[in-house]
Design a protein around this motif. Structure first.
Motif, short mmCIF file in Angstrom:
data_model
loop_
_atom_site.label_atom_id
_atom_site.label_comp_id
_atom_site.label_asym_id
_atom_site.label_seq_id
_atom_site.Cartn_x
_atom_site.Cartn_y
_atom_site.Cartn_z
N ALA A 178 0.83 -1.21 0.00
CA ALA A 178 0.00 0.00 0.00
C ALA A 178 0.86 1.26 0.00
CB ALA A 178 -0.93 -0.01 1.22
N ILE A 179 1.89 1.29 0.84
CA ILE A 179 2.76 2.46 0.92
C ILE A 179 3.52 2.64 -0.40
CG2 ILE A 179 4.74 3.48 2.10
CD1 ILE A 179 2.08 3.42 3.69
N GLU A 180 4.00 1.55 -0.97
CA GLU A 180 4.71 1.63 -2.25
C GLU A 180 3.79 2.14 -3.36
OE1 GLU A 180 6.22 -2.27 -2.88
OE2 GLU A 180 7.93 -2.02 -1.52
N ALA A 181 2.54 1.68 -3.36
CA ALA A 181 1.58 2.11 -4.38
C ALA A 181 1.30 3.60 -4.30
CB ALA A 181 0.28 1.31 -4.24
N VAL A 182 1.17 4.12 -3.08
CA VAL A 182 0.90 5.55 -2.91
C VAL A 182 2.08 6.39 -3.36
CG1 VAL A 182 0.52 7.35 -1.19
CG2 VAL A 182 -0.80 5.26 -1.10
N ARG A 183 3.29 5.95 -3.02
CA ARG A 183 4.48 6.69 -3.42
C ARG A 183 4.67 6.68 -4.94
NH1 ARG A 183 8.31 4.20 1.41
NH2 ARG A 183 7.56 5.63 3.06
N LEU A 210 -1.32 9.22 5.39
CA LEU A 210 -1.87 10.54 5.69
C LEU A 210 -0.84 11.47 6.32
CD1 LEU A 210 -5.44 9.59 7.00
CD2 LEU A 210 -4.77 10.44 4.75
N ALA A 211 0.28 10.92 6.74
CA ALA A 211 1.35 11.77 7.26
C ALA A 211 1.99 12.57 6.13
CB ALA A 211 2.41 10.92 7.96
N ASP A 212 1.89 12.06 4.90
CA ASP A 212 2.52 12.72 3.75
C ASP A 212 1.53 13.18 2.68
OD1 ASP A 212 5.20 12.28 4.68
OD2 ASP A 212 4.96 10.18 4.11
N TYR A 213 0.34 12.58 2.62
CA TYR A 213 -0.63 12.89 1.57
C TYR A 213 -2.00 13.18 2.17
CZ TYR A 213 2.91 10.44 -1.24
OH TYR A 213 4.08 10.04 -1.80
N GLN A 214 -2.69 14.14 1.59
CA GLN A 214 -4.05 14.44 1.99
C GLN A 214 -4.99 13.76 0.99
OE1 GLN A 214 -4.93 16.07 4.80
NE2 GLN A 214 -7.05 15.53 4.34
N VAL A 215 -5.69 12.73 1.43
CA VAL A 215 -6.54 11.96 0.53
C VAL A 215 -7.73 11.41 1.32
CG1 VAL A 215 -5.15 9.88 0.92
CG2 VAL A 215 -6.58 10.04 -1.12
N PRO A 216 -8.93 11.43 0.75
CA PRO A 216 -10.07 10.82 1.44
C PRO A 216 -9.93 9.31 1.51
CG PRO A 216 -10.70 11.52 -0.76
CD PRO A 216 -9.32 12.05 -0.53
N VAL A 217 -10.31 8.73 2.65
CA VAL A 217 -10.16 7.29 2.87
C VAL A 217 -11.49 6.71 3.32
CG1 VAL A 217 -8.97 5.50 4.18
CG2 VAL A 217 -7.74 7.59 3.54
N ILE A 218 -11.83 5.57 2.74
CA ILE A 218 -13.01 4.81 3.16
C ILE A 218 -12.52 3.47 3.68
CG2 ILE A 218 -15.16 3.72 2.43
CD1 ILE A 218 -15.29 5.82 0.17
N PHE A 219 -12.84 3.17 4.95
CA PHE A 219 -12.43 1.89 5.53
C PHE A 219 -13.52 0.85 5.32
CE2 PHE A 219 -9.59 4.69 7.90
CZ PHE A 219 -8.40 3.96 7.84
N ILE A 220 -13.07 -0.40 5.14
CA ILE A 220 -13.98 -1.53 4.94
C ILE A 220 -13.68 -2.58 6.00
CG2 ILE A 220 -14.74 -3.32 3.34
CD1 ILE A 220 -13.74 -1.56 1.05
#
Length: 271
Positions: A178-183, A210-220
């Motif tokens: 997940a972290i690699e995909a965001v970067r 979220l420490a580095d990017y501002q993005v809306p998140v939906i948890f499942i």
């Protein structure tokens, strides 16, 4: 409030909080409205009659208090700043058709129950729900990162968001992926499961993002009550497994709606 009523209401609170947060887009604002509902019931238990469906009555009380936005915010003691600015536009953010859509798709009330909660006819409620379809179609397409370790569920979510006009930028099965995909490709929306394939946490992965990017998140998650504990941080957008496609559509719509509003406000402030 009797002990029996308190137990029944207590069991429903995590779900009312989910609805309030989806409606307001904010943890503190949503919880302030839920607190106002509980205070109203304690002051006058008769507003939740024993001979009615407790869940319908609870949401009906919430929606009645929702109509007194300024009063509720004042009583909740919300201070100046971002939260107050967000709540000043609540009337525009959550008109009746958005409430009706969330009640049916996220909270899974029937159209008849939703009509009772909102104090509308069944016909009017059906019309309001249909109107949301055109609003969702107008949402700006974005790139979506899916964090999900179950291949079949990931495929279902991918098909759903693609049909809504969005693009899937990646599917991650672990915290590291997940972290690699965001970067590699910062998304415009994240859909995240909680328990991942290697035993890692989707919640931890999102907090790191979220420490580095501002993005809306939906948890499942299959266990929403484990996240809605009253401790911070808690998710504003939460989908319960197993989910219906309309539920995912509704929550994606809300998340992007609030993100668009936040972006517009930021542009206004810098103009």
């Amino acid at each position: 409030m009797s002990q029996s009523m308190a137990q029944q209401v207590g069991a429903l609170i995590p779900y009312l909080r989910r609805y309030a947060r989806a409606l307001t887009g904010s943890q503190s604002s949503g919880d302030a409205y839920v607190a106002a509902v509980l205070e109203a019931i304690v002051a006058d238990p008769s507003i939740v009659p024993r001979d009615t469906d407790m869940r319908v009555a609870l949401y009906k009380t919430f929606c009645s208090l929702w109509q007194s936005i300024d009063l509720n915010l004042e009583e909740a003691g919300l201070g100046e700043g971002t939260e107050q600015h967000a709540n000043r536009r609540l009337g525009a953010i959550a008109p009746l058709h958005r409430q009706a859509f969330l009640l049916v798709t996220v909270e899974e009330f029937t159209v008849k129950e939703t009509a009772e909660i909102l104090g509308l006819s069944v016909e009017e409620t059906s019309r309001l729900i249909d109107e949301v379809g055109s609003e969702i179609a107008e949402q700006m397409a974005t790139d979506v990162l899916i964090i999900e370790d179950e291949p079949i569920i990931a495929m279902d979510i991918e098909a759903l968001v693609t049909n809504l006009g969005h693009r899937v930028s990646g599917i991650a099965r672990t915290h590291t992926e997940a972290i690699e995909a965001v970067r590699k490709h910062p998304p415009g929306l994240v859909l995240a499961d909680i328990q991942l394939a290697d035993g890692s946490s989707g919640l931890d992965a999102v907090n790191e993002m979220l420490a580095d990017y501002q993005v809306p998140v939906i948890f499942i998650t299959a266990y929403p009550e484990r996240l809605l504990t009253g401790e911070k941080p808690e998710p504003a957008f939460l989908i319960t497994k197993p989910f219906q496609p309309d539920m995912v559509t509704a929550v994606i719509s809300q998340a992007l709606f609030f993100e668009a509003k936040a972006g517009a406000r930021a542009e206004d402030q810098t103009a």
